[in-house]
Design an enzyme around this catalytic site. Sequence first.
Site, mmCIF file in Angstrom:
data_model
loop_
_atom_site.group_PDB
_atom_site.id
_atom_site.type_symbol
_atom_site.label_atom_id
_atom_site.label_comp_id
_atom_site.label_asym_id
_atom_site.label_seq_id
_atom_site.Cartn_x
_atom_site.Cartn_y
_atom_site.Cartn_z
ATOM 1 N N ARG A 115 0.855 -1.177 0.000
ATOM 2 C CA ARG A 115 0.000 0.000 0.000
ATOM 3 C C ARG A 115 0.900 1.240 0.000
ATOM 4 N NH1 ARG A 115 -1.904 -3.602 3.901
ATOM 5 N NH2 ARG A 115 -4.002 -4.439 3.524
ATOM 6 N N LYS A 145 -1.924 -2.885 8.082
ATOM 7 C CA LYS A 145 -3.010 -2.438 8.948
ATOM 8 C C LYS A 145 -2.892 -3.092 10.321
ATOM 9 C CE LYS A 145 -6.313 -1.471 5.228
ATOM 10 N NZ LYS A 145 -7.653 -1.766 4.676
ATOM 11 N N HIS A 174 -3.842 2.880 -5.372
ATOM 12 C CA HIS A 174 -3.907 1.415 -5.233
ATOM 13 C C HIS A 174 -3.682 0.686 -6.558
ATOM 14 C CE1 HIS A 174 -4.575 0.455 -1.158
ATOM 15 N NE2 HIS A 174 -5.429 -0.523 -1.335
ATOM 16 N N ARG A 195 -0.825 -1.789 -6.715
ATOM 17 C CA ARG A 195 -1.124 -2.940 -5.847
ATOM 18 C C ARG A 195 -2.088 -3.887 -6.543
ATOM 19 N NH1 ARG A 195 -1.243 -4.605 -0.380
ATOM 20 N NH2 ARG A 195 -3.273 -5.217 0.447
ATOM 21 N N HIS A 219 -3.618 -9.616 3.360
ATOM 22 C CA HIS A 219 -5.051 -9.726 3.605
ATOM 23 C C HIS A 219 -5.313 -10.704 4.740
ATOM 24 C CE1 HIS A 219 -6.198 -8.372 -0.749
ATOM 25 N NE2 HIS A 219 -5.981 -7.360 0.056
ATOM 26 N N TYR A 268 -9.537 -10.780 -7.018
ATOM 27 C CA TYR A 268 -8.606 -10.674 -8.132
ATOM 28 C C TYR A 268 -8.698 -11.867 -9.071
ATOM 29 C CZ TYR A 268 -6.484 -6.877 -5.502
ATOM 30 O OH TYR A 268 -6.272 -5.704 -4.833
#
Length: 300
Positions: free
Chosen positions: A150, A173, A245, A248, A271, A280
């Site tokens: 990110r 995150k 993004h 990414r 993730h 994806y």
Amino acid sequence: MQLDRALNAYLRHVTIERGLSEHSIAAYRRDLNGYLDWLAEQEVSETGEITPAVVAAFIADRSAADPPPAATSLARLQSSVRGWHRFLAREGIEQDDPTGRLRPPKTPRRLPKALTIEQVERLLGAPSPEDPLGIRDRALLELLYATGARVSEAVSLDVDDLAYGDVLRLRGKGDKERIVPVGSYARAAVDAYLTRVRPQLAAKGRATARLFLGARGAPLSRQSAWLVIRAAAEHAEITSEVSPHTLRHSFATHLLQGGADVRVVQELLGHASVATTQIYTHVSVDTLRDIYITSHPRAR
């Protein structure tokens, strides 16, 4: 508890205990301040006065706005409100959670926008190799595409995070760390920036361990990184929208098109759930369909 006090307690919780980013905390504050303003208009001044009917009325009011909010915006707002009330119930500030039966709106599942490999190559080649900031920009772009980081993770990198040879330590995150490989192109671009440009930039500002620096020697911000990406896209004459993004998304899409396992891509992207990564795979279905049509004798 008074609404302002309850909100401040929750924001301290998500800041200190959950370690959310400043961007996420700002979004929570913005959503919940709007909620509290609406409650004040309804003459609700304490958390104990908020019932399921009050919450439902708030969501209905926001849904009926003109123009109507996007489903994703409404879903995020509901998530913010639900998180606050769950916190109040969990901490014993209130006995009940009035959002217990609140259901998020269905949001359309959008496929992430990815560039073609040829577009990526044009984007990465856009910064000038003769300009010091161009060398920095090339290093940033190469690193974003090589690792799937990110933008916030890239600008938070310290020089020491590169001390692992051909892998890189990223902090995602919730301050969760992950190790990702760095390809030879990205490593060469970063090495060129470290040896030829960063010392000059660092001399202009205060001492900092941050990897990417701005023209005045301060750590590069997310907004500045976004401008780097946009400028490169314009120079590369890419007409489709290129967001922070985009690289990414392109990283994940190109890995899956190349045969990578979805769980490997999940790990690389950081993730928490493979379900997030599986969006994806829908992009890669187009590639599989093209191969099938051109290869199978009875496909047409």
